[in-house]
Design a protein around this motif. Structure first.
Motif, PDB file in Angstrom:
ATOM      1  N   LEU A   1       0.815  -1.220   0.000  1.00  0.00           N
ATOM      2  CA  LEU A   1       0.000   0.000   0.000  1.00  0.00           C
ATOM      3  C   LEU A   1       0.850   1.271   0.000  1.00  0.00           C
ATOM      4  O   LEU A   1       0.614   2.177  -0.831  1.00  0.00           O
ATOM      5  CB  LEU A   1      -0.960  -0.016   1.185  1.00  0.00           C
ATOM      6  CG  LEU A   1      -2.027   1.085   1.190  1.00  0.00           C
ATOM      7  CD1 LEU A   1      -2.859   1.030  -0.077  1.00  0.00           C
ATOM      8  CD2 LEU A   1      -2.916   0.964   2.424  1.00  0.00           C
ATOM      9  N   PRO A   2       1.843   1.406   0.894  1.00  0.00           N
ATOM     10  CA  PRO A   2       2.697   2.602   0.829  1.00  0.00           C
ATOM     11  C   PRO A   2       3.451   2.696  -0.493  1.00  0.00           C
ATOM     12  O   PRO A   2       3.695   3.805  -0.992  1.00  0.00           O
ATOM     13  CB  PRO A   2       3.670   2.417   2.002  1.00  0.00           C
ATOM     14  CG  PRO A   2       2.995   1.463   2.918  1.00  0.00           C
ATOM     15  CD  PRO A   2       2.215   0.542   2.036  1.00  0.00           C
ATOM     16  N   ALA A   3       3.840   1.526  -1.047  1.00  0.00           N
ATOM     17  CA  ALA A   3       4.562   1.527  -2.318  1.00  0.00           C
ATOM     18  C   ALA A   3       3.668   2.037  -3.445  1.00  0.00           C
ATOM     19  O   ALA A   3       4.116   2.786  -4.321  1.00  0.00           O
ATOM     20  CB  ALA A   3       5.059   0.125  -2.636  1.00  0.00           C
ATOM     21  N   ILE A   4       2.409   1.627  -3.438  1.00  0.00           N
ATOM     22  CA  ILE A   4       1.469   2.067  -4.471  1.00  0.00           C
ATOM     23  C   ILE A   4       1.212   3.567  -4.371  1.00  0.00           C
ATOM     24  O   ILE A   4       1.187   4.285  -5.378  1.00  0.00           O
ATOM     25  CB  ILE A   4       0.148   1.284  -4.355  1.00  0.00           C
ATOM     26  CG1 ILE A   4       0.371  -0.188  -4.721  1.00  0.00           C
ATOM     27  CG2 ILE A   4      -0.932   1.892  -5.251  1.00  0.00           C
ATOM     28  CD1 ILE A   4      -0.813  -1.085  -4.413  1.00  0.00           C
ATOM     29  N   LEU A   5       1.044   4.059  -3.152  1.00  0.00           N
ATOM     30  CA  LEU A   5       0.705   5.464  -2.941  1.00  0.00           C
ATOM     31  C   LEU A   5       1.924   6.381  -2.940  1.00  0.00           C
ATOM     32  O   LEU A   5       1.783   7.601  -3.040  1.00  0.00           O
ATOM     33  CB  LEU A   5      -0.041   5.614  -1.614  1.00  0.00           C
ATOM     34  CG  LEU A   5      -1.381   4.882  -1.502  1.00  0.00           C
ATOM     35  CD1 LEU A   5      -1.964   5.061  -0.111  1.00  0.00           C
ATOM     36  CD2 LEU A   5      -2.359   5.359  -2.561  1.00  0.00           C
ATOM     37  N   LEU A   6       3.114   5.802  -2.796  1.00  0.00           N
ATOM     38  CA  LEU A   6       4.353   6.572  -2.661  1.00  0.00           C
ATOM     39  C   LEU A   6       4.303   7.490  -1.443  1.00  0.00           C
ATOM     40  O   LEU A   6       4.453   8.713  -1.533  1.00  0.00           O
ATOM     41  CB  LEU A   6       4.633   7.386  -3.930  1.00  0.00           C
ATOM     42  CG  LEU A   6       5.188   6.608  -5.123  1.00  0.00           C
ATOM     43  CD1 LEU A   6       5.279   7.498  -6.360  1.00  0.00           C
ATOM     44  CD2 LEU A   6       6.546   5.995  -4.808  1.00  0.00           C
ATOM     45  N   VAL A   7       4.076   6.867  -0.293  1.00  0.00           N
ATOM     46  CA  VAL A   7       4.090   7.589   0.976  1.00  0.00           C
ATOM     47  C   VAL A   7       5.154   6.975   1.877  1.00  0.00           C
ATOM     48  O   VAL A   7       5.543   5.813   1.687  1.00  0.00           O
ATOM     49  CB  VAL A   7       2.709   7.545   1.665  1.00  0.00           C
ATOM     50  CG1 VAL A   7       1.672   8.277   0.824  1.00  0.00           C
ATOM     51  CG2 VAL A   7       2.274   6.107   1.917  1.00  0.00           C
ATOM     52  N   PRO A   8       5.653   7.717   2.865  1.00  0.00           N
ATOM     53  CA  PRO A   8       6.689   7.182   3.755  1.00  0.00           C
ATOM     54  C   PRO A   8       6.224   5.922   4.472  1.00  0.00           C
ATOM     55  O   PRO A   8       5.054   5.773   4.823  1.00  0.00           O
ATOM     56  CB  PRO A   8       6.923   8.325   4.747  1.00  0.00           C
ATOM     57  CG  PRO A   8       6.483   9.547   4.022  1.00  0.00           C
ATOM     58  CD  PRO A   8       5.337   9.125   3.165  1.00  0.00           C
ATOM     59  N   SER A   9       7.171   4.998   4.678  1.00  0.00           N
ATOM     60  CA  SER A   9       6.873   3.739   5.343  1.00  0.00           C
ATOM     61  C   SER A   9       8.092   3.301   6.136  1.00  0.00           C
ATOM     62  O   SER A   9       9.227   3.715   5.847  1.00  0.00           O
ATOM     63  CB  SER A   9       6.505   2.673   4.303  1.00  0.00           C
ATOM     64  OG  SER A   9       6.399   1.387   4.892  1.00  0.00           O
ATOM     65  N   SER A  10       7.860   2.452   7.121  1.00  0.00           N
ATOM     66  CA  SER A  10       8.971   1.947   7.926  1.00  0.00           C
ATOM     67  C   SER A  10       9.785   0.908   7.170  1.00  0.00           C
ATOM     68  O   SER A  10      10.928   0.628   7.530  1.00  0.00           O
ATOM     69  CB  SER A  10       8.439   1.327   9.228  1.00  0.00           C
ATOM     70  OG  SER A  10       7.504   0.293   8.942  1.00  0.00           O
ATOM     71  N   SER A  11       9.213   0.319   6.123  1.00  0.00           N
ATOM     72  CA  SER A  11       9.923  -0.678   5.325  1.00  0.00           C
ATOM     73  C   SER A  11      10.582  -0.016   4.122  1.00  0.00           C
ATOM     74  O   SER A  11      10.179   1.069   3.686  1.00  0.00           O
ATOM     75  CB  SER A  11       8.965  -1.781   4.864  1.00  0.00           C
ATOM     76  OG  SER A  11       7.901  -1.233   4.111  1.00  0.00           O
ATOM     77  N   ALA A  12      11.590  -0.680   3.581  1.00  0.00           N
ATOM     78  CA  ALA A  12      12.291  -0.145   2.413  1.00  0.00           C
ATOM     79  C   ALA A  12      11.368  -0.160   1.195  1.00  0.00           C
ATOM     80  O   ALA A  12      10.504  -1.037   1.072  1.00  0.00           O
ATOM     81  CB  ALA A  12      13.536  -0.984   2.129  1.00  0.00           C
TER      82      ALA A  12
END
Length: 228
Positions: free
Chosen positions: A59-70
């Motif tokens: 989900l963060p990868a799709i939205l391009l938002v900060p995440s705790s994972s790489a």
């Protein structure tokens, strides 16, 4: 330097577009082709490493938002900052705030956060570089434009510049795949790997630009014209 250049360009664009146009063009420029390479990267990890990403990673990868994972696509870390920059600038435009004053205030807030927590996303030096590019555009735009107009780049450099986003997105997958194939064939020398990677990444990026990125942008312009 990348964020400084980006900040310079976006500041010029922000002076010429309303909020709706600005947001639409930024989204259509960043996301569609990125999603294509995100899908290929997910497939790459599934095929080569039998790895499946969780929803919390996707989900963060799709939205391009900060995440705790790489980031799943390694180069996406910079796109996450770009999306943040675009969001802030779009708010400035929507609120009809004088951009030079807004950028100066943004710089002060970011620098203050950096002083107290240099690891904070909102206090990143990358943001300060982007803001610096914008301020350069506001205060020295005319001078820099006159200098840039005097530059005469060879056509092949212009072509690579046009395809730079596609090259940026595709090079990780191409190099990773090529490295595995060369290793399987017993070709492990770093020189041949580096040369082939450089050549093929640029050719793949050019192909991606002409056959994927340009059609997407052309379609986006059609949608925008009908929407306007």
């Amino acid at each position: 330097m990348f964020f400084v250049i980006s900040g310079f360009v976006i500041a010029r664009v922000a002076l010429q577009q309303d909020c709706r146009t600005f947001v639409f063009l930024r989204i259509s420029r960043i996301y569609p082709i990125y999603w294509f390479y995100l899908g290929l990267t997910v497939g790459f990890f599934k095929f080569w490493q039998s790895h499946t990403f969780s929803t919390a990673e996707l989900l963060p990868a799709i939205l391009l938002v900060p995440s705790s994972s790489a980031p799943i696509v390694p180069v996406a870390w910079s796109l996450i900052y770009e999306v943040y920059f675009y969001a802030v600038v779009s708010l400035f435009i929507a609120a009809r705030i004088e951009l030079r004053s807004a950028y100066l205030a943004w710089a002060i807030i970011t620098a203050t956060i950096w002083i107290f927590d240099s690891s904070a996303f909102l206090g990143s030096v990358n943001t300060l570089e982007f803001i610096a590019g914008g301020l350069l555009s506001f205060f020295a735009g005319g001078w820099t434009d006159s200098k840039l107009l005097k530059l005469n780049c060879p056509r092949w450099i212009e072509a690579l510049g046009d395809a730079s986003y596609s090259i940026y997105l595709c090079h990780f997958l191409l190099i990773a795949t090529l490295g595995r194939l060369l290793f399987s064939a017993g070709l492990t020398g770093w020189i041949i790997t580096a040369v082939l990677s450089l050549v093929m990444a640029n050719f793949a990026g050019l192909a991606s630009y002409h056959w994927l990125e340009k059609p997407i942008l052309r379609f986006a312009r059609i949608v925008r014209n009908r929407w306007a």
